[in-house]
Design an enzyme around this catalytic site. Sequence first.
Site, PDB file in Angstrom:
ATOM      1  N   CYS A   2       0.851  -1.178   0.000  1.00  0.00           N
ATOM      2  CA  CYS A   2       0.000   0.000   0.000  1.00  0.00           C
ATOM      3  C   CYS A   2       0.891   1.233   0.000  1.00  0.00           C
ATOM      4  O   CYS A   2       1.888   1.294   0.708  1.00  0.00           O
ATOM      5  CB  CYS A   2      -0.955   0.096   1.177  1.00  0.00           C
ATOM      6  SG  CYS A   2      -2.097  -1.262   1.306  1.00  0.00           S
ATOM      7  N   ARG A  27       4.066  -0.296  -4.721  1.00  0.00           N
ATOM      8  CA  ARG A  27       3.811  -0.839  -3.386  1.00  0.00           C
ATOM      9  C   ARG A  27       2.504  -1.645  -3.321  1.00  0.00           C
ATOM     10  O   ARG A  27       2.252  -2.362  -2.356  1.00  0.00           O
ATOM     11  CB  ARG A  27       3.729   0.298  -2.362  1.00  0.00           C
ATOM     12  CG  ARG A  27       4.995   1.119  -2.280  1.00  0.00           C
ATOM     13  CD  ARG A  27       4.839   2.238  -1.282  1.00  0.00           C
ATOM     14  NE  ARG A  27       4.570   1.734   0.040  1.00  0.00           N
ATOM     15  CZ  ARG A  27       5.489   1.315   0.898  1.00  0.00           C
ATOM     16  NH1 ARG A  27       6.755   1.335   0.554  1.00  0.00           N
ATOM     17  NH2 ARG A  27       5.148   0.879   2.082  1.00  0.00           N
ATOM     18  N   TRP A  75      -2.695  -2.773  -1.704  1.00  0.00           N
ATOM     19  CA  TRP A  75      -2.348  -4.193  -1.848  1.00  0.00           C
ATOM     20  C   TRP A  75      -3.166  -4.906  -0.780  1.00  0.00           C
ATOM     21  O   TRP A  75      -2.878  -4.788   0.411  1.00  0.00           O
ATOM     22  CB  TRP A  75      -0.854  -4.388  -1.616  1.00  0.00           C
ATOM     23  CG  TRP A  75      -0.359  -5.777  -1.886  1.00  0.00           C
ATOM     24  CD1 TRP A  75       0.056  -6.289  -3.079  1.00  0.00           C
ATOM     25  CD2 TRP A  75      -0.208  -6.840  -0.933  1.00  0.00           C
ATOM     26  NE1 TRP A  75       0.445  -7.594  -2.934  1.00  0.00           N
ATOM     27  CE2 TRP A  75       0.289  -7.964  -1.625  1.00  0.00           C
ATOM     28  CE3 TRP A  75      -0.453  -6.962   0.424  1.00  0.00           C
ATOM     29  CZ2 TRP A  75       0.562  -9.177  -1.007  1.00  0.00           C
ATOM     30  CZ3 TRP A  75      -0.191  -8.177   1.048  1.00  0.00           C
ATOM     31  CH2 TRP A  75       0.313  -9.272   0.335  1.00  0.00           C
ATOM     32  N   ASN A 101      -1.716   2.257   5.635  1.00  0.00           N
ATOM     33  CA  ASN A 101      -0.838   1.179   5.166  1.00  0.00           C
ATOM     34  C   ASN A 101      -0.443   0.390   6.406  1.00  0.00           C
ATOM     35  O   ASN A 101       0.094   0.962   7.349  1.00  0.00           O
ATOM     36  CB  ASN A 101       0.389   1.801   4.490  1.00  0.00           C
ATOM     37  CG  ASN A 101       1.536   0.825   4.264  1.00  0.00           C
ATOM     38  OD1 ASN A 101       2.686   1.222   4.261  1.00  0.00           O
ATOM     39  ND2 ASN A 101       1.246  -0.433   4.078  1.00  0.00           N
ATOM     40  N   GLY A 102      -0.736  -0.928   6.413  1.00  0.00           N
ATOM     41  CA  GLY A 102      -0.405  -1.743   7.584  1.00  0.00           C
ATOM     42  C   GLY A 102      -1.563  -2.655   7.926  1.00  0.00           C
ATOM     43  O   GLY A 102      -2.465  -2.862   7.107  1.00  0.00           O
ATOM     44  N   GLU A 483      17.911 -17.270  -8.210  1.00  0.00           N
ATOM     45  CA  GLU A 483      17.461 -15.925  -8.565  1.00  0.00           C
ATOM     46  C   GLU A 483      16.880 -15.904  -9.986  1.00  0.00           C
ATOM     47  O   GLU A 483      15.867 -15.250 -10.242  1.00  0.00           O
ATOM     48  CB  GLU A 483      18.628 -14.934  -8.416  1.00  0.00           C
ATOM     49  CG  GLU A 483      18.340 -13.512  -8.822  1.00  0.00           C
ATOM     50  CD  GLU A 483      17.236 -12.816  -8.028  1.00  0.00           C
ATOM     51  OE1 GLU A 483      16.765 -13.365  -7.012  1.00  0.00           O
ATOM     52  OE2 GLU A 483      16.821 -11.720  -8.442  1.00  0.00           O
ATOM     53  N   LYS A 487      13.074 -14.789 -10.818  1.00  0.00           N
ATOM     54  CA  LYS A 487      12.737 -13.702 -11.761  1.00  0.00           C
ATOM     55  C   LYS A 487      11.678 -14.181 -12.738  1.00  0.00           C
ATOM     56  O   LYS A 487      10.713 -13.488 -12.999  1.00  0.00           O
ATOM     57  CB  LYS A 487      13.972 -13.246 -12.560  1.00  0.00           C
ATOM     58  CG  LYS A 487      14.988 -12.407 -11.835  1.00  0.00           C
ATOM     59  CD  LYS A 487      14.548 -11.020 -11.462  1.00  0.00           C
ATOM     60  CE  LYS A 487      13.817 -10.980 -10.182  1.00  0.00           C
ATOM     61  NZ  LYS A 487      14.432 -10.782  -8.930  1.00  0.00           N
ATOM     62  N   GLU A 490       8.212 -14.760 -11.008  1.00  0.00           N
ATOM     63  CA  GLU A 490       7.607 -13.505 -10.544  1.00  0.00           C
ATOM     64  C   GLU A 490       6.892 -12.752 -11.659  1.00  0.00           C
ATOM     65  O   GLU A 490       5.805 -12.238 -11.455  1.00  0.00           O
ATOM     66  CB  GLU A 490       8.704 -12.554 -10.027  1.00  0.00           C
ATOM     67  CG  GLU A 490       9.132 -12.754  -8.603  1.00  0.00           C
ATOM     68  CD  GLU A 490      10.204 -11.751  -8.198  1.00  0.00           C
ATOM     69  OE1 GLU A 490      10.057 -11.159  -7.134  1.00  0.00           O
ATOM     70  OE2 GLU A 490      11.194 -11.552  -8.952  1.00  0.00           O
ATOM     71  N   HIS A 506      18.272 -36.083  -7.761  1.00  0.00           N
ATOM     72  CA  HIS A 506      17.470 -36.560  -6.634  1.00  0.00           C
ATOM     73  C   HIS A 506      16.027 -36.083  -6.718  1.00  0.00           C
ATOM     74  O   HIS A 506      15.400 -35.834  -5.692  1.00  0.00           O
ATOM     75  CB  HIS A 506      18.127 -36.125  -5.327  1.00  0.00           C
ATOM     76  CG  HIS A 506      19.539 -36.605  -5.215  1.00  0.00           C
ATOM     77  ND1 HIS A 506      19.850 -37.926  -4.957  1.00  0.00           N
ATOM     78  CD2 HIS A 506      20.712 -35.959  -5.401  1.00  0.00           C
ATOM     79  CE1 HIS A 506      21.171 -38.056  -4.951  1.00  0.00           C
ATOM     80  NE2 HIS A 506      21.720 -36.890  -5.226  1.00  0.00           N
ATOM     81  N   LYS A 605       6.349  -4.503  -4.060  1.00  0.00           N
ATOM     82  CA  LYS A 605       7.775  -4.238  -3.959  1.00  0.00           C
ATOM     83  C   LYS A 605       8.245  -4.316  -2.521  1.00  0.00           C
ATOM     84  O   LYS A 605       9.318  -4.824  -2.224  1.00  0.00           O
ATOM     85  CB  LYS A 605       8.027  -2.836  -4.520  1.00  0.00           C
ATOM     86  CG  LYS A 605       9.475  -2.412  -4.503  1.00  0.00           C
ATOM     87  CD  LYS A 605      10.179  -2.996  -5.683  1.00  0.00           C
ATOM     88  CE  LYS A 605      11.666  -2.783  -5.661  1.00  0.00           C
ATOM     89  NZ  LYS A 605      12.350  -3.891  -6.326  1.00  0.00           N
TER      90      LYS A 605
HETATM   91  C1  G6P Z   1       9.315  -8.503  -2.165  1.00  0.00           C
HETATM   92  C2  G6P Z   1       9.836  -8.047  -3.500  1.00  0.00           C
HETATM   93  C3  G6P Z   1      11.149  -8.766  -3.817  1.00  0.00           C
HETATM   94  C4  G6P Z   1      12.143  -8.551  -2.694  1.00  0.00           C
HETATM   95  C5  G6P Z   1      11.579  -8.976  -1.342  1.00  0.00           C
HETATM   96  C6  G6P Z   1      12.475  -8.535  -0.196  1.00  0.00           C
HETATM   97  O1  G6P Z   1       8.889  -9.821  -2.246  1.00  0.00           O
HETATM   98  O2  G6P Z   1       8.890  -8.291  -4.515  1.00  0.00           O
HETATM   99  O3  G6P Z   1      11.678  -8.249  -5.027  1.00  0.00           O
HETATM  100  O4  G6P Z   1      13.300  -9.288  -2.959  1.00  0.00           O
HETATM  101  O5  G6P Z   1      10.308  -8.364  -1.131  1.00  0.00           O
HETATM  102  O6  G6P Z   1      12.471  -7.136  -0.157  1.00  0.00           O
HETATM  103  P1  G6P Z   1      13.598  -6.256   0.500  1.00  0.00           P
HETATM  104  O7  G6P Z   1      13.168  -4.853   0.280  1.00  0.00           O
HETATM  105  O8  G6P Z   1      13.610  -6.614   1.964  1.00  0.00           O
HETATM  106  O9  G6P Z   1      14.880  -6.590  -0.151  1.00  0.00           O
END
Ligand code: G6P
Length: 610
Positions: A2, A27, A75, A101-102, A483, A487, A490, A506, A605
């Site tokens: 949010c 956000r 969100w 937000n929260g 990673e 990606k 996501e 395995h 994010k």
């Molecule tokens: C969310 C984002 C990711 C990020 C993760 C940790 O899931 O979508 O891209 O890696 O949070 O966020 P931070 O700000 O703690 O690195």
Amino acid sequence: MCGIVGYIGNKNVAEVLINGLRRLEYRGYDSVGIAALLGNELIIQKQKGKVADLNKKLNYEKFNGCTVGIGHTRWATHGEPNDINAHPHCDCNGDIALVHNGIIENYSAIKKVLIEHGHTIQSETDTEVLVHLIEYYHQTMSLVDAVQKTLTRVEGTYGIVVISKKEPDKMVAARNGSPLILGIGDGEMIVASDASAIVEHTRKVMYVSDGEIVEITKDTVRTFDLRKHELEKQTDKIDWDIAYIEKQGFPHFMLKEIFEQPETIQNAFRGRIVLDEGKTRLDGLRLTEDELNSIKRIIFIACGTSWHAGLIGEYLIEEYARIPVEVEYASEFRYCSPILEKGDLVIVISQSGETADTLAAMREAKARGVRVLGITNVVGSTIARESDGGVYIHAGPEIGVASTKAFTSQITVLILLTFYLARRRFMTADAGREFLQELIQVPALVQSILGKNDEIKAIATLYQHHRNFLYLGRGIQFPVALEGALKLKEISYIHAEGYPAAEMKHGPIALIDENMPVVFIAIKDEVYQKVISNMQEVKARKGKIIAIATEGDEEIQKFADHVFYVPATIKIASPLLTVIPLQLLAYHIAVLRGCNVDQPRNLAKSVTVE
Ligand code: G6P
């Protein structure tokens, strides 16, 4: 999660709020709304959808003449994304509006009491109880007092901004656990979840801390604690360039941020390398020589992509500084009875510096008396402020929800940290010099990889319709494989798994047939031959192989269907190169599939709820 924004001043309030929400949309983006005061009228427009949807429908004329307003991009946590659950929320009479937000944890109990007292609650959100409680107290007291009384009754996290018809010349904001920054302009104030909504108006900011309530007029700001004691606050200056939050001709923020990496990697090591002495300086760590020498174990704590960076840190520090390292998921750390002892150093890694789980884990470690450092991107973020010391990665604002440049900057800082520790232990000055000389070349090498973007696009075109992917790597390339897979899932919603290459035997090998693309990171290092054997195992089962290989390696073409070459570099720096084609592959596949790359579904994010 949010984004919230509030503005008071002489600009067109609706425009300022919509622009602010655009900046904060990373956000959360499932519903959106604004509210503003025009004399004795409270005008609200809110709906399910994105900021652009509201902007299209917004009756700007109706908002003409407003001088104070608030906005929200959501969100969802409590209640599905729909028009009613969208913020701002109002009291029964439509006199007060609030954005939040929260999460209000005791909202059910409060809601019950409010309904018994005749309040009509319209939404399914936890938020709405706040505005009704404020309504109750505001009958007999000022807005700021009503907010203060309300907050003493709620449990949970909040960043809120409130406006009221009865006091049309002000807004009241408060924070506990959700970020909030106040921008102080000339005859105007803007409060927001982060600085990106503020910088186009002013660079002068005041960070609101947990447990603080701020009463804001266009020219004044007063800050109180929850007992209504007035506090003295400092202001700071934001020094990053607004260009960072514009797309600058790129179709997506994610692509722009991938292409920024030569510069952001350089920014992460700028001023921190002492080449003559083959060492690095990290003044922000604030550790004495004694403290440095007595480190017996390092524990990295993080989530998501930052957790992958932590895994790379483990390989680096264990190999070169010979200090045992553990890497914990922040969300698990508090629930696995962590054993922390004298000599332990906890390092939390977080791009945003606000991730709720990481913050909670950090506070837990601090409460157990362990020194906690933070590796963060956002200056002034909660983790940056609450840690005992740390290192900023200086990547600039990262807007794309899927992290790219923050990841490579985190790795760069972890490399610098490795040198910092290793040079005090086993690494000679000559070795340090030699490695650092190589590290300095990395931005140019990354640039050369980006120059071959079209090669990756061609591979993406061939594989865009596949439903599953496997990513395999060994040693320090294993976290890179994780990673790469993250990606892809996501942003393209394709199922993808990352595995240590040999571990494939395995389990995942059972999945391999002609429909399974397998991305191998197979650079020339000490496990190269073993990775080639794993490739042959895939080939024998007709899997399709995409290999990330070292320039000049012709041999690999015998085993792989497609080879993407990266330049040779030292092992320490190699993840900075091998991850780039994986970021591009995910990006292109997502674009080809018509996905919203910068705002993938269900993600946010900055995850400020646990
Ligand atoms: C969310 C984002 C990711 C990020 C993760 C940790 O899931 O979508 O891209 O890696 O949070 O966020 P931070 O700000 O703690 O690195």
